[in-house]
Each structure stands twice: as structure tokens, then as C-alpha cells.
Write an enzyme that holds these catalytic residues in place. Structure first.
Site, PDB file in Angstrom:
ATOM      1  N   HIS A  31       0.615  -1.176  -0.027  1.00 12.10           N
ATOM      2  CA  HIS A  31       0.044  -0.084  -0.045  1.00 12.10           C
ATOM      3  C   HIS A  31       0.884   1.214  -0.151  1.00 12.10           C
ATOM      4  O   HIS A  31       2.173   1.278  -0.185  1.00 12.10           O
ATOM      5  CB  HIS A  31      -0.861   0.042   1.191  1.00 12.10           C
ATOM      6  CG  HIS A  31      -0.512  -0.392   2.499  1.00 12.10           C
ATOM      7  ND1 HIS A  31       0.365   0.567   3.095  1.00 12.10           N
ATOM      8  CD2 HIS A  31      -0.288  -1.306   3.446  1.00 12.10           C
ATOM      9  CE1 HIS A  31       0.900   0.021   4.361  1.00 12.10           C
ATOM     10  NE2 HIS A  31       0.575  -1.054   4.389  1.00 12.10           N
ATOM     11  N   GLY A  80       1.840   3.208   2.329  1.00 11.87           N
ATOM     12  CA  GLY A  80       2.712   3.306   3.316  1.00 11.87           C
ATOM     13  C   GLY A  80       4.088   2.422   2.867  1.00 11.87           C
ATOM     14  O   GLY A  80       5.355   3.189   3.013  1.00 11.87           O
ATOM     15  N   HIS A  81       3.946   1.379   2.324  1.00  9.69           N
ATOM     16  CA  HIS A  81       5.138   0.782   1.831  1.00  9.69           C
ATOM     17  C   HIS A  81       5.854   1.620   0.681  1.00  9.69           C
ATOM     18  O   HIS A  81       6.973   1.756   0.525  1.00  9.69           O
ATOM     19  CB  HIS A  81       4.791  -0.608   0.999  1.00  9.69           C
ATOM     20  CG  HIS A  81       4.242  -1.554   1.972  1.00  9.69           C
ATOM     21  ND1 HIS A  81       3.017  -1.984   2.080  1.00  9.69           N
ATOM     22  CD2 HIS A  81       4.739  -2.293   3.209  1.00  9.69           C
ATOM     23  CE1 HIS A  81       2.556  -3.024   2.833  1.00  9.69           C
ATOM     24  NE2 HIS A  81       4.067  -3.168   3.517  1.00  9.69           N
ATOM     25  N   GLN A 125       7.228 -15.080  12.492  1.00  8.49           N
ATOM     26  CA  GLN A 125       6.843 -14.041  13.373  1.00  8.49           C
ATOM     27  C   GLN A 125       5.031 -14.148  13.572  1.00  8.49           C
ATOM     28  O   GLN A 125       4.691 -13.452  14.172  1.00  8.49           O
ATOM     29  CB  GLN A 125       7.082 -12.933  12.725  1.00  8.49           C
ATOM     30  CG  GLN A 125       6.358 -12.465  11.401  1.00  8.49           C
ATOM     31  CD  GLN A 125       6.782 -11.162  10.694  1.00  8.49           C
ATOM     32  OE1 GLN A 125       8.136 -11.202  10.422  1.00  8.49           O
ATOM     33  NE2 GLN A 125       6.013 -10.011  10.843  1.00  8.49           N
ATOM     34  N   LYS A 150       5.438   2.913  11.884  1.00  6.08           N
ATOM     35  CA  LYS A 150       3.946   2.226  12.333  1.00  6.08           C
ATOM     36  C   LYS A 150       4.232   1.213  13.250  1.00  6.08           C
ATOM     37  O   LYS A 150       3.543   0.926  14.028  1.00  6.08           O
ATOM     38  CB  LYS A 150       3.361   1.858  10.708  1.00  6.08           C
ATOM     39  CG  LYS A 150       2.457   0.720  11.057  1.00  6.08           C
ATOM     40  CD  LYS A 150       0.961   1.195  11.230  1.00  6.08           C
ATOM     41  CE  LYS A 150      -0.123   0.211  11.083  1.00  6.08           C
ATOM     42  NZ  LYS A 150       0.241  -1.226  11.221  1.00  6.08           N
ATOM     43  N   ASP A 151       5.369   0.269  12.795  1.00  7.16           N
ATOM     44  CA  ASP A 151       5.675  -0.784  13.900  1.00  7.16           C
ATOM     45  C   ASP A 151       6.838  -0.468  14.718  1.00  7.16           C
ATOM     46  O   ASP A 151       7.791  -0.750  14.634  1.00  7.16           O
ATOM     47  CB  ASP A 151       6.123  -2.055  12.938  1.00  7.16           C
ATOM     48  CG  ASP A 151       4.874  -2.513  11.971  1.00  7.16           C
ATOM     49  OD1 ASP A 151       4.157  -3.260  12.418  1.00  7.16           O
ATOM     50  OD2 ASP A 151       4.721  -1.915  10.855  1.00  7.16           O
ATOM     51  N   SER A 198      -2.290  -0.188   6.549  1.00  6.75           N
ATOM     52  CA  SER A 198      -1.698  -1.385   7.035  1.00  6.75           C
ATOM     53  C   SER A 198      -2.481  -2.485   6.094  1.00  6.75           C
ATOM     54  O   SER A 198      -3.547  -2.645   5.522  1.00  6.75           O
ATOM     55  CB  SER A 198      -2.310  -1.818   8.311  1.00  6.75           C
ATOM     56  OG  SER A 198      -2.115  -3.127   8.570  1.00  6.75           O
TER      57      SER A 198
HETATM   58  P1  AMP Z   1       4.664  -5.135   6.550  1.00  8.16           P
HETATM   59  O1  AMP Z   1       4.431  -5.632   5.058  1.00  8.16           O
HETATM   60  O2  AMP Z   1       3.228  -5.050   7.264  1.00  8.16           O
HETATM   61  O3  AMP Z   1       5.646  -5.963   7.142  1.00  8.16           O
HETATM   62  O4  AMP Z   1       5.368  -3.688   6.487  1.00  8.16           O
HETATM   63  C1  AMP Z   1       6.530  -3.611   5.870  1.00  8.16           C
HETATM   64  C2  AMP Z   1       7.240  -2.522   6.357  1.00  8.16           C
HETATM   65  O5  AMP Z   1       6.388  -1.163   5.995  1.00  8.16           O
HETATM   66  C3  AMP Z   1       7.441  -2.160   7.634  1.00  8.16           C
HETATM   67  O6  AMP Z   1       8.752  -1.566   8.010  1.00  8.16           O
HETATM   68  C4  AMP Z   1       6.402  -1.359   8.247  1.00  8.16           C
HETATM   69  O7  AMP Z   1       6.861  -0.737   9.328  1.00  8.16           O
HETATM   70  C5  AMP Z   1       5.907  -0.332   6.837  1.00  8.16           C
HETATM   71  N1  AMP Z   1       4.731   0.159   7.105  1.00  8.16           N
HETATM   72  C6  AMP Z   1       3.560  -0.419   7.150  1.00  8.16           C
HETATM   73  N2  AMP Z   1       2.494   0.176   7.361  1.00  8.16           N
HETATM   74  C7  AMP Z   1       3.079   1.297   7.131  1.00  8.16           C
HETATM   75  C8  AMP Z   1       2.461   2.953   6.974  1.00  8.16           C
HETATM   76  N3  AMP Z   1       1.316   3.104   7.083  1.00  8.16           N
HETATM   77  N4  AMP Z   1       3.248   3.766   7.051  1.00  8.16           N
HETATM   78  C9  AMP Z   1       4.665   3.510   7.036  1.00  8.16           C
HETATM   79  N5  AMP Z   1       5.260   2.568   6.892  1.00  8.16           N
HETATM   80  C10 AMP Z   1       4.293   1.359   7.223  1.00  8.16           C
END
Ligand code: AMP
Length: 296
Positions: free
Chosen positions: A32, A34-35, A58, A146-147, A182
Site C-alpha cells: 500500500h 505506506g510501503h 513471526q 508504524k511498527d 496496513s
Molecule cells: P509489513 O509488510 O506490514 O511487514 O510492513 C513492511 C514495512 O512497511 C515495515 O517496515 C512497516 O513498518 C512499514 N509500514 C507498514 N505500514 C506502514 C504505514 N502505514 N506507513 C509507513 N510504513 C508502514
């Protein structure tokens, strides 16, 4: 954009190492905005490699590993329009094949919050991040604040194991109404999507109390908990120090994080905001880069 579907193709990254730096953006896919913001920040620094890997270690028993959204073709189409030099999307055997006896054990920062709610979660995160660092050998890695606990636990691993990688924390990207983006938001129906707003509202409530001069952690946590009443269940509503994630009765001046986790319908959602509390007021700050007190 190079697409590597197996670990034995990783030598193709060597063509990207000069001139460096090589920047890794680890993800679990279902990408999305955020990524994409992590990718943009990485691209400002060097050549970006995005890893897409849903990491089994995890997830706990009964969690959503099997149901986690997977859409590699959609993700590749999205990344094709971004500034991405390579995508690494290996199968589980390429990351965990072999006897797999050695793992990373997270330190003290992993004890509370999501670490308490999800036993073993951060050991799994650190183990896969260490493996990805070993396979991709990036100069820089970008993680989302975010995490927040994940960022801090990874920072501690990089420091303690002397890993030769620099970490960048990227700000949380939100929907216009405040919901943190997310991959798990895909689980929400419209009614749940509305209720999910209680997480960002709880953080705003906690912040407003700090801005009004309140300093008792218990009162701030209780108010955030009340704001989470629209959720189906609450994992935590917490005020914690940075970077140690320690709890204190009264909020001292300095950096802290307000963090919430709650279940809304089928989704376990988290959100947080990092703040600096001073006599002059409360300001939003970056998560990483705060000096750890001795012993942390
Ligand atoms: P994930 O695919 O959920 O494991 O997230 C991969 C990376 O994207 C991690 O470093 C997350 O912290 C980051 N991430 C996820 N959601 C967001 C968001 N809304 N804004 C910024 N970074 C994000």
C-alpha cells in the site's frame, strides 16, 4: 526492475552495488501507500531492493499466517511504477531451508506491548531480518515507525550484533481520516473500518492530555483505553519511554511513545505516535536515534 524469485539469483544484485548504497525495504507484500513511501525514502538514498516475504516464524499459532493477504502480481505491478531496482520474493524454503537451529533472540525492548501479546513474534522478526540482511547485504534498511516496537528491537539487534547496516525510520502514512495504512486493513468491512478509527483517536486523546499538562501515565493510558471502546478487544494502550520502551508512573520530560493495539473484527491493528515532552510543550518526533541509557 529485476525480479528475483530465488535466493540463488541474489548475485544479480552485485550489478547494483556500485555505485552504492544499496537500500533494502523489507515487506510482507500486500503493498500500500505506506510501503511506497518507504521505497521513495530509500530511492532518495540509493538503489532500492524491496523484499516480499510473509515470514512464518513471526506468526503465532492461531494467528493469520495462512490468511495473510498475498498478491505478488499486484505488488510487482505497483513496484514497477515506483523507483525500485530489484524485488526479492523468495519461497519459504529459500529462507528457512536446512536444519534451522540458529535463531535470534530479541532483547528487553521486545518484552512488553506486542512482545507480550505475541510470544516469540520479535524473535521471528529479528531472525528473518538478520537473514535478509545476510542475503541482500544492504548498506541501508528502511523500516516504518508504524511498527514502532519492531523498529526499536531491530535497532537494538543491529547495535548489539554490530551489523554493518544503517537504519532509517519512515513516518507512518495514514488514510485521510487518520487510520494508519496496513495490509490488515483489507480484512475490515465498512462498519469495522469506521470503528478502526478509534486507534488513531486514542493516540490523539493521549497526546491532548499530555499537551494539557497531564503527566500520570495511568490516567493517560486509561483515557486512551476509553477511546478504544469501539474496538472488539484491547491488547494495550500504553505510554512508554524511548528508546527502552520502559513504563513509568509519571511521564518524565523527554522522548516517549504512545502505543495502542486492538482487535477490530478479524484484524489486530496497531498504531503509535512518538513525542517529545518538554516544559515548552509536546512535539512529534522521529522514533529512532534517541540515545539509549546505559544498560539498555
Ligand atoms: P509489513 O509488510 O506490514 O511487514 O510492513 C513492511 C514495512 O512497511 C515495515 O517496515 C512497516 O513498518 C512499514 N509500514 C507498514 N505500514 C506502514 C504505514 N502505514 N506507513 C509507513 N510504513 C508502514
Amino acid at each position: 526492475m529485476i525480479v528475483l524469485r530465488h535466493a540463488d539469483e541474489l548475485n544479480r544484485l552485485d550489478a547494483l552495488r556500485q555505485p552504492g548504497p544499496l537500500v533494502l525495504v523489507p515487506t510482507m507484500g500486500a503493498l500500500h501507500e505506506g510501503h511506497l513511501s518507504l521505497v521513495r525514502q530509500g530511492a532518495a538514498l540509493g538503489k532500492v531492493v524491496v523484499s516480499i516475504f510473509v515470514n512464518p516464524t513471526q506468526f503465532g499459532p492461531g494467528e493469520d499466517f495462512a490468511a495473510y493477504p498475498r498478491d505478488l502480481e499486484g505488488d510487482l505491478a505497483m513496484l514497477d511504477h515506483a523507483q525500485v531496482a530489484a524485488v526479492f520474493a523468495p519461497p519459504v524454503e529459500d529462507v528457512y531451508g536446512g536444519p534451522g537451529e540458529v535463531t535470534v533472540r530479541a532483547g528487553r525492548r521486545a518484552e512488553g506491548l506486542c512482545g507480550a501479546a505475541r510470544p516469540g513474534h520479535f524473535d521471528g522478526v529479528l531472525t528473518v531480518v538478520a537473514k535478509l540482511f545476510g542475503m541482500v547485504r544492504p548498506d541501508i534498511a528502511v523500516f516504518g515507525s508504524k511498527d514502532a516496537q519492531q523498529c526499536l528491537v531491530i535497532e537494538q539487534m543491529v547495535r548489539d550484533l554490530r551489523l554493518p547496516v544503517s537504519l532509517i525510520d519512515a513516518p507512518t502514512v495514514r488514510e485521510p481520516d487518520g487510520l494508519a495504512m496496513s495490509s490488515r486493513n483489507r480484512y475490515l468491512d465498512p462498519e469495522q473500518r469506521t470503528r478502526a478509527l478509534c486507534l488513531s483517536r486514542a493516540l490523539a486523546r493521549g497526546r491532548a492530555l499530555l499537551e494539557s499538562g497531564r503527566r500520570e501515565s495511568g490516567a493517560i493510558e486509561a483515557a486512551m483505553g476509553e477511546a478504544l471502546a469501539a474496538a472488539d478487544s484491547i491488547d494495550y494502550a500504553a505510554v512508554r519511554s524511548l528508546p527502552a520502551l520502559g513504563a513509568t508512573e509519571s511521564v518524565p520530560d523527554g522522548p516517549l511513545v504512545l502505543a495502542v493495539a486492538a482487535r477490530v473484527g478479524p484484524a489486530r491493528l496497531i498504531d503509535n505516535v512518538a513525542l517529545r515532552v518538554e516544559l515548552r510543550g509536546v512535539t512529534e518526533i522521529r522514533l529512532l536515534g534517541h540515545r539509549a541509557p546505559a544498560g539498555d
